[in-house]
Design a protein around this motif. Sequence first.
Motif, mmCIF file in Angstrom:
data_model
loop_
_atom_site.group_PDB
_atom_site.id
_atom_site.type_symbol
_atom_site.label_atom_id
_atom_site.label_comp_id
_atom_site.label_asym_id
_atom_site.label_seq_id
_atom_site.Cartn_x
_atom_site.Cartn_y
_atom_site.Cartn_z
ATOM 1 N N ARG A 242 0.804 -1.227 0.000
ATOM 2 C CA ARG A 242 0.000 0.000 0.000
ATOM 3 C C ARG A 242 0.835 1.275 0.000
ATOM 4 N NH1 ARG A 242 -5.192 -1.637 1.790
ATOM 5 N NH2 ARG A 242 -5.451 -3.737 0.947
ATOM 6 N N ASP A 245 2.334 5.865 2.896
ATOM 7 C CA ASP A 245 1.332 6.947 2.952
ATOM 8 C C ASP A 245 -0.042 6.416 3.321
ATOM 9 O OD1 ASP A 245 3.148 8.914 2.337
ATOM 10 O OD2 ASP A 245 2.851 8.744 0.174
ATOM 11 N N TYR A 246 -0.191 5.085 3.257
ATOM 12 C CA TYR A 246 -1.452 4.454 3.646
ATOM 13 C C TYR A 246 -1.703 4.655 5.139
ATOM 14 C CZ TYR A 246 -4.775 0.613 4.469
ATOM 15 O OH TYR A 246 -5.855 -0.143 4.840
ATOM 16 N N LYS A 252 2.986 6.747 10.318
ATOM 17 C CA LYS A 252 4.010 6.742 9.264
ATOM 18 C C LYS A 252 5.359 7.178 9.843
ATOM 19 C CE LYS A 252 5.315 8.817 4.862
ATOM 20 N NZ LYS A 252 4.953 9.770 3.787
#
Length: 295
Positions: A242, A245-246, A252
């Motif tokens: 993903r 940034d998912y 993050k």
Amino acid sequence: MSFSQDVKNELLKIEYESSCCEKSMLYGMLIFGKSFSAYGISMQTENEKIANLYKKLVKKYCNVRCAVHVSPKGRSYSVAITKKSDCDKILGAFGHSDGGSLKINHANFDCQNCPNAFLAGAFLSCGTVSDPKKDYHLEFTVPYMNLSRSLVTFLEETELSPKLSNRKGYNIVYFKGSGAIEDCLYLMGASSAMFEMMNVEIVKDIRNKANRTANCETANIDKTVRASLAQMEAIEKIERTRGLDYLKSDLKEMAVLRRDNPEASLSELSKLSGMSRSGVNHRLKRIVEIAEEID
């Protein structure tokens, strides 16, 4: 030389201020020897000095002459008194008569130090003690059941708590705990051996604590490594499937911090991020959970 022989050699060096104590030591050596009756009084030892002391004190306090005999291979020394008149003289000197059960005659103790000298004599005749580096065990090997029970009572009166068992026809009065053995050594007059044993015990305790600490640290390291691997795998999976940034911005940031510091502990990540340790742990757990939810 064994620790047991060290103890006996220390006892042999004791110089009693009163003759009653020296006579009490002889009494302990006699009554706990190989035999003590009107038909024969004898003792056997691996220590030549003990046999010579036995011979010397029998002459001094009982006016009985005896000889030290050496085994063919020179490994043991024995003293045997077989003449009935001499045996009767020795028995009479300590208030014993032919016949009846053999018990410790407390009338032989003229001062408060006599019982301790008597215990030293008993140990010289029939006592052994294990090397404290290997085990904690002190015992008296007694040939007569009633005498062994009498010794148990005698020791209990000095606030010691011995145990009694039977081994190959001999009655064994023994101690297992280090504290009881140290107390027994002290009462007998083997203070140097007692301090040596205490030092060994202290070293053992320090080593055990060091080992426990090392094992604990190793376990914590293993736990940290396992957790770090699981977190790294989760971050790699999210990044591969993903993209990072998912994740929400706070997660993050934590994922990047962990990826760049794979070997860091939670405490170290806490310092790097400025967050609490629990906060770091919570975010890493959430990252792992997210990775598990991804098909």
